[in-house]
Scaffold this motif. Sequence first.
Motif, PDB file in Angstrom:
ATOM      1  N   GLU A  13     -49.915 103.265  47.574  1.00  0.00           N
ATOM      2  CA  GLU A  13     -48.630 103.595  48.288  1.00  0.00           C
ATOM      3  C   GLU A  13     -47.566 103.077  47.320  1.00  0.00           C
ATOM      4  O   GLU A  13     -46.561 103.931  47.402  1.00  0.00           O
ATOM      5  N   GLN A  14     -47.499 101.899  46.931  1.00  0.00           N
ATOM      6  CA  GLN A  14     -46.381 101.615  45.889  1.00  0.00           C
ATOM      7  C   GLN A  14     -46.257 102.423  44.623  1.00  0.00           C
ATOM      8  O   GLN A  14     -45.210 103.056  44.262  1.00  0.00           O
ATOM      9  N   THR A  15     -47.361 102.896  44.220  1.00  0.00           N
ATOM     10  CA  THR A  15     -47.101 103.931  43.058  1.00  0.00           C
ATOM     11  C   THR A  15     -46.731 105.212  43.461  1.00  0.00           C
ATOM     12  O   THR A  15     -45.792 106.063  42.820  1.00  0.00           O
ATOM     13  N   MET A  16     -47.322 105.648  44.510  1.00  0.00           N
ATOM     14  CA  MET A  16     -46.717 106.972  45.192  1.00  0.00           C
ATOM     15  C   MET A  16     -45.332 106.968  45.588  1.00  0.00           C
ATOM     16  O   MET A  16     -44.623 107.813  45.518  1.00  0.00           O
ATOM     17  N   GLU A  17     -44.967 105.673  46.163  1.00  0.00           N
ATOM     18  CA  GLU A  17     -43.571 105.580  46.613  1.00  0.00           C
ATOM     19  C   GLU A  17     -42.691 105.655  45.471  1.00  0.00           C
ATOM     20  O   GLU A  17     -41.540 106.106  45.470  1.00  0.00           O
ATOM     21  N   GLN A  18     -42.996 105.081  44.255  1.00  0.00           N
ATOM     22  CA  GLN A  18     -42.279 105.084  43.029  1.00  0.00           C
ATOM     23  C   GLN A  18     -42.011 106.434  42.389  1.00  0.00           C
ATOM     24  O   GLN A  18     -41.042 106.870  42.165  1.00  0.00           O
ATOM     25  N   GLN A  19     -43.333 107.164  42.463  1.00  0.00           N
ATOM     26  CA  GLN A  19     -43.240 108.539  42.123  1.00  0.00           C
ATOM     27  C   GLN A  19     -42.272 109.362  42.845  1.00  0.00           C
ATOM     28  O   GLN A  19     -41.434 110.272  42.542  1.00  0.00           O
ATOM     29  N   ALA A  20     -42.626 109.264  44.165  1.00  0.00           N
ATOM     30  CA  ALA A  20     -41.958 110.004  45.202  1.00  0.00           C
ATOM     31  C   ALA A  20     -40.178 109.708  45.072  1.00  0.00           C
ATOM     32  O   ALA A  20     -39.237 110.709  44.903  1.00  0.00           O
ATOM     33  N   GLY A  21     -39.974 108.388  44.565  1.00  0.00           N
ATOM     34  CA  GLY A  21     -38.548 107.945  44.596  1.00  0.00           C
ATOM     35  C   GLY A  21     -37.945 108.853  43.285  1.00  0.00           C
ATOM     36  O   GLY A  21     -36.537 109.084  43.166  1.00  0.00           O
ATOM     37  N   VAL A  22     -38.697 108.547  42.107  1.00  0.00           N
ATOM     38  CA  VAL A  22     -38.279 109.356  40.868  1.00  0.00           C
ATOM     39  C   VAL A  22     -38.179 110.861  41.207  1.00  0.00           C
ATOM     40  O   VAL A  22     -36.956 111.441  40.697  1.00  0.00           O
ATOM     41  N   ALA A  23     -39.005 111.644  41.871  1.00  0.00           N
ATOM     42  CA  ALA A  23     -39.025 112.784  42.181  1.00  0.00           C
ATOM     43  C   ALA A  23     -37.649 113.335  43.005  1.00  0.00           C
ATOM     44  O   ALA A  23     -36.790 114.105  42.746  1.00  0.00           O
ATOM     45  N   THR A  24     -37.567 112.531  44.036  1.00  0.00           N
ATOM     46  CA  THR A  24     -36.317 112.701  45.019  1.00  0.00           C
ATOM     47  C   THR A  24     -35.079 112.604  44.174  1.00  0.00           C
ATOM     48  O   THR A  24     -34.058 113.412  44.462  1.00  0.00           O
ATOM     49  N   ASP A  25     -34.996 111.462  43.509  1.00  0.00           N
ATOM     50  CA  ASP A  25     -33.711 111.285  42.627  1.00  0.00           C
ATOM     51  C   ASP A  25     -33.523 112.648  41.879  1.00  0.00           C
ATOM     52  O   ASP A  25     -32.299 113.007  41.771  1.00  0.00           O
TER      53      ASP A  25
END
Length: 489
Positions: free
Chosen positions: A41-53
């Motif tokens: 979840e932490q990894t996916m949340e980080q990737q999702a944050g990068v993609a969203t930015d």
Amino acid sequence: MRISLKWKFTGFLAVLLLFAIGLLSYLILHGITSNQRQQLEQTMEQQAGVATDRIRQMYVSGTQVDAETFMGLQGPALARELGNVSGMRVILYNARGKETGDSLIMAEKADVRHILEFALKGKIAYEVHGDVLEYMYPVQSGRGQLGVVHFQTSVGSQYVFYHSIQRLFLIAGAAVLAISFVIGLIYMNRQANAIHRLKMATDRIRRGEYLEQPSLRRKDELGDLSSGIFEMNQAIQSNMRSLQEEQEKLLQTLEKLGQLEKRQKDFIHNISHEFKTPLTSIRAYADLLHMYPDDPALIRDAQQSIAKEADRLYELVERVLHLAAAEKYEFDHHPEEVELGVLLGDVCSRMKGKAEQFGIALHQQIQPATIIGDRNNLTHIFINLLDNAIKYNVANGSVTIANEIVGQCVEVRLRDSGVGIPEDQRELVFEPFYTLNHDRARKSGGSGLGLALVKQLTEQNHGDIRVETPAEGTGTEFIVTFPLAEGKS
């Protein structure tokens, strides 16, 4: 069905080990699963944050168009870019749920409509299909939701790791369970054997086979129990020994009571017979005096006979009372140091007159010897023996009284020159009312109680008396033995 304590303990240990290993395995595997999920979840949340930015940056810095148009125009390029950056398949959706870009166009798509609905409502949603994770993250901007970024990645490595750990726990748990079961079985078998030994010890005690030492020597509760059983065994053995001794004493007492009852019956019979003879004589003379009151010769004979029979009755009563007192009141005994040589000399002096009256020569061979006894009883013993030796002797006979020290005892020998006592009657002369010759006993005034009293008093003073035939000549020899006083010889 009876189950051995050993198998009960072993079964309980197996269940306990199985429960402990199972619970420990569950907790560890659950922890691994939770940790994997949290990291994912932490990894996916980080990737999702990068993609969203990145999406918001391009939306803000690009041509000012509406969000749906932006996602339709830039979706394919952004999907490829984000897929290259993240290393995962990336699919973009606009705010209405329409796909606008896919980093892997040719790859098979899973049915994710139900989680997409959650993501379109501004919520993070994901699920796993097989070993593939479908993760959706809502993309927000200052003007509302731009769309949804969908990451698709494999979680097979995590599954492999989880299953390898699970298999390791299964193998290790089985090994630990087997080893612990074997060790527990050996240990419980040892404890069960110890308990069995204690049971065998109690069975032996129950059968009367008493223990000579504790069954177990251990420094634990079983050792304490073994010591307690051994102490109980000693107490029971001591009590049983006491009971046996009391039983033997009781049997001896009952036997003695039976003998006493027989002796009492014989005593009553004999004393009745002994009383009857002088009383018959007295009554006969009384009748004759009543019939011939004026016969001087009859009166003179009657006076002599009545006086003689009265003296005999008196002596008989005295001896009976003395014998009864000796049997019933043995505690009325006053032992002291007695110089036996002096006492025997005094007895001979007192009986010298009677010996001369009967024409009996009295010889003394006396030496000093000290004993412990009641002086009055000892005097009565030797006066009675000397009196019998004089009365039942032959005319112009002799009596010899001598003593000698033999080991730790002193023997007193009274030897007469009479007719002697047959060997088969030597022990009977000590019975009450027993006489060798009734006619001779009546002439001498004997009652058959003297020697019975002598034996009673001798035993009361810890002595012994026996009858023998003299080594030389005829007659009777009475031998009385007493232990010497301590330190005296």
